[in-house]
Write a protein that holds these residues in place. Structure first.
Motif: not given
Length: 253
Positions: A57-73
């Motif tokens: 759902m977060a990615l489907a928003s079309g604008l995604a904010v990631f707060t750390s490298p761990a969040a990406v992994h």
């Protein structure tokens, strides 16, 4: 006869989660310091349907904010990010942006000032009233982002893709604090981590830690350190390990 290694000129206290100390260890060593790894938590990636649905759902928003490298992994483990299309990717800093690019994201925006304040100053996060933004993060930390985005009129879909699980403070690190015979500096990139450590350190070790120089990654973190009883606080040029270690200054004393 073997030559003994020179004793460290100073100690850098890392409050990062278990397994996250190596870059700070190398940065301190380049400046004649040694590391005290004082973890109060470990990172646990989530792997359940509810977390996967929240991420989708977060990615489907079309604008995604990631707060750390761990969040990406953690997100990439839940849902390979290279398979996601039509997303504007935003990272809190250069390290998070690099992690997104390695995961297959393109055109990642990130601020020069690598903290929540710098992130909120990005052009993409201005005039967002009525828009939907995905926030990919973990419980705790970056606590100002969600209310700040909502205050600008955005609908925020939060996806907590990993968690910080408490662990006992390392006995050997507490012993090193107590016996350190060289200056101490604390690398501070998380106010939450500092609070956890101070709450659980024995009183004598906490007093020793409060006598250390704090290397704050931002003015906001410097204020947190002063409010926690630290008197010697300097603001580093940024949150990278090399920037934090450079701010200590003990290699120039």
């Amino acid at each position: 006869m073997p030559v003994s290694a020179a004793p460290p000129r100073w100690y850098l206290v890392s409050l990062r989660p278990q397994g996250g100390h190596e870059a700070l260890r190398r940065a301190a060593a380049r400046r004649g310091g040694a590391l005290v790894a004082l973890s109060s938590c470990r990172l646990v990636f989530r792997d359940d349907d509810a977390s996967r649905q929240a991420l989708d759902m977060a990615l489907a928003s079309g604008l995604a904010v990631f707060t750390s490298p761990a969040a990406v992994h953690a997100a990439d483990a839940l849902r390979p990010l290279r398979e996601v299309a039509d997303v504007r990717w935003i990272a809190v800093g250069a390290g998070t942006a690099a992690a997104l690019r390695r995961a297959g994201a393109a055109d990642v925006a990130h601020p020069a000032r690598m903290d929540s304040e710098g992130l909120l100053a990005l052009p993409a996060l201005q005039r967002i009233a009525g828009t939907t933004i995905g926030l990919v993060t973990a419980p705790g930390g970056r606590g100002m982002l969600l209310p700040a985005l909502q205050a600008r009129g955005a609908r925020v879909l939060r996806a907590d893709v990993y968690a910080r699980e408490p662990v006992p403070l390392p006995v050997h690190a507490i012993a090193r604090l107590r016996t350190a015979d060289a200056p101490l500096a604390v690398a501070l990139s998380s106010g939450e981590a500092l609070s956890r450590v101070l709450a659980r350190l024995p009183a004598d070790a906490a007093m020793k830690l409060r006598g250390a120089r704090v290397l704050a990654a931002s003015e906001r973190l410097a204020t947190i350190a002063r409010e926690a009883g630290f008197d010697d606080v300097v603001i580093a040029a940024g949150p990278r390990p090399s920037q934090l270690a450079a701010a200590a200054g003990f290699d120039r004393d």
